[in-house]
Scaffold this active site. Structure first.
Site, PDB file in Angstrom:
ATOM      1  N   HIS A 171     -19.146 -25.276  52.582  1.00 39.61           N
ATOM      2  CA  HIS A 171     -19.382 -26.852  53.551  1.00 39.61           C
ATOM      3  C   HIS A 171     -20.092 -27.361  51.929  1.00 39.61           C
ATOM      4  CE1 HIS A 171     -21.254 -30.227  55.395  1.00 39.61           C
ATOM      5  NE2 HIS A 171     -22.707 -29.659  56.143  1.00 39.61           N
ATOM      6  N   CYS A 174     -29.817 -26.200  57.094  1.00 37.17           N
ATOM      7  CA  CYS A 174     -29.000 -28.169  57.402  1.00 37.17           C
ATOM      8  C   CYS A 174     -29.183 -28.713  58.102  1.00 37.17           C
ATOM      9  CB  CYS A 174     -27.519 -27.164  57.370  1.00 37.17           C
ATOM     10  SG  CYS A 174     -27.020 -25.968  58.159  1.00 37.17           S
ATOM     11  N   GLN A 210     -23.130 -30.232  51.884  1.00 34.15           N
ATOM     12  CA  GLN A 210     -24.624 -30.045  52.342  1.00 34.15           C
ATOM     13  C   GLN A 210     -25.233 -28.874  51.517  1.00 34.15           C
ATOM     14  OE1 GLN A 210     -26.211 -30.060  55.254  1.00 34.15           O
ATOM     15  NE2 GLN A 210     -27.249 -29.457  54.071  1.00 34.15           N
ATOM     16  N   ARG A 221     -28.451 -35.574  52.196  1.00 33.80           N
ATOM     17  CA  ARG A 221     -26.621 -35.251  52.563  1.00 33.80           C
ATOM     18  C   ARG A 221     -26.643 -37.526  51.826  1.00 33.80           C
ATOM     19  NH1 ARG A 221     -23.582 -33.715  53.587  1.00 33.80           N
ATOM     20  NH2 ARG A 221     -22.706 -33.079  55.556  1.00 33.80           N
ATOM     21  N   ASP A 268     -29.298 -21.215  59.347  1.00 33.86           N
ATOM     22  CA  ASP A 268     -28.482 -21.593  59.699  1.00 33.86           C
ATOM     23  C   ASP A 268     -28.493 -21.429  61.638  1.00 33.86           C
ATOM     24  OD1 ASP A 268     -26.837 -23.150  60.692  1.00 33.86           O
ATOM     25  OD2 ASP A 268     -24.949 -22.460  59.201  1.00 33.86           O
ATOM     26  N   ARG A 287     -13.781 -33.886  58.027  1.00 32.25           N
ATOM     27  CA  ARG A 287     -14.374 -32.178  58.522  1.00 32.25           C
ATOM     28  C   ARG A 287     -13.724 -31.458  59.825  1.00 32.25           C
ATOM     29  NH1 ARG A 287     -20.739 -31.871  61.176  1.00 32.25           N
ATOM     30  NH2 ARG A 287     -20.719 -31.979  58.538  1.00 32.25           N
TER      31      ARG A 287
END
Ligand code: NVA
Length: 205
Positions: free
Chosen positions: A30, A162, A33, A190, A122, A3
């Site tokens: 991402h 998310c 996700q 996830r 988001d 990450r």
């Protein structure tokens, strides 16, 4: 799995690694996700193909991953964002060129959400942008996913985020806690999506 902030760093890691490298989030996209989000669509909408997903907010890493999903599935992705906060045009063009789903950009969120299977949002200020948070709150006026926006979408619409959410900013308590919100199921997914990715990397799925 890494990450990172700069997307160039994960590409460099992948270039020199002898093992699969999983993108755990960068400032560009991402993908893990969005796999969890697609799994959540299977469980709620019942399918990923032939759906409309409206992402309301900043044309950020999550928006880019939705656009990229549309290159693989027949999803009509609409990214409704304020002027100046559009997703990367090359990513949008490449997704449309794949000829599977579609990606379009709108500046009229109340219009864009109509008929959506999923309304997604988001944070307005992502990692590395927190100093811009106050300015963004002013610029994103009208882009909060609130009860009126969910009503405009229609009763079929599910709400995804998310997480972590900034309640009272890009969405509201009422929407996050509503019967159409699947944010916690999505968060659990996830883990399941990540497990599937690991099996794939190990050649077991
Ligand atoms: N757009 C957010 C996603 C967090 C999962 C960020 O990059 O901070």
């Amino acid at each position: 799995m890494a990450r990172l902030f700069a997307h160039a760093d994960i590409l460099e890691l992948a270039e020199f690694s002898t093992s699969p490298v999983v993108n755990g989030l960068t400032d560009y996209n991402h993908p893990c996700q969005i796999m969890a989000d697609a799994l959540t669509m299977l469980e709620t909408v019942g399918r990923v193909d032939d759906t409309k997903v409206v992402y309301v907010g900043d044309g950020n890493n999550i928006a880019h991953s939705w656009a990229r999903l549309a290159a693989r599935f027949r999803v009509d992705v609409v990214i409704a964002c304020p002027k100046g906060y559009e997703p990367d045009p090359a990513t949008v063009a490449a997704a449309n060129a794949a000829g599977v789903g579609t990606v379009s950009v709108s500046h009229a969120p109340m219009e864009a959400v109509k008929g959506a299977d999923v309304v997604y949002t988001d944070v307005w200020a992502s990692m590395g942008q927190k100093a811009e948070a106050a300015e963004r709150i002013a610029r994103f006026k009208g882009f909060q996913v609130d009860e009126a926006m969910m009503a405009a979408a229609g009763p079929q619409a599910w709400f995804q985020h998310c997480l972590p959410a900034e309640r009272g900013v890009e969405t509201t308590d009422a929407v996050v806690e509503s019967a159409r919100s699947v944010v916690f199921q999505e968060a659990e997914n996830r883990m399941h999506a990540q497990n599937a990715i690991m099996l794939h990397c190990l050649g077991l799925a």
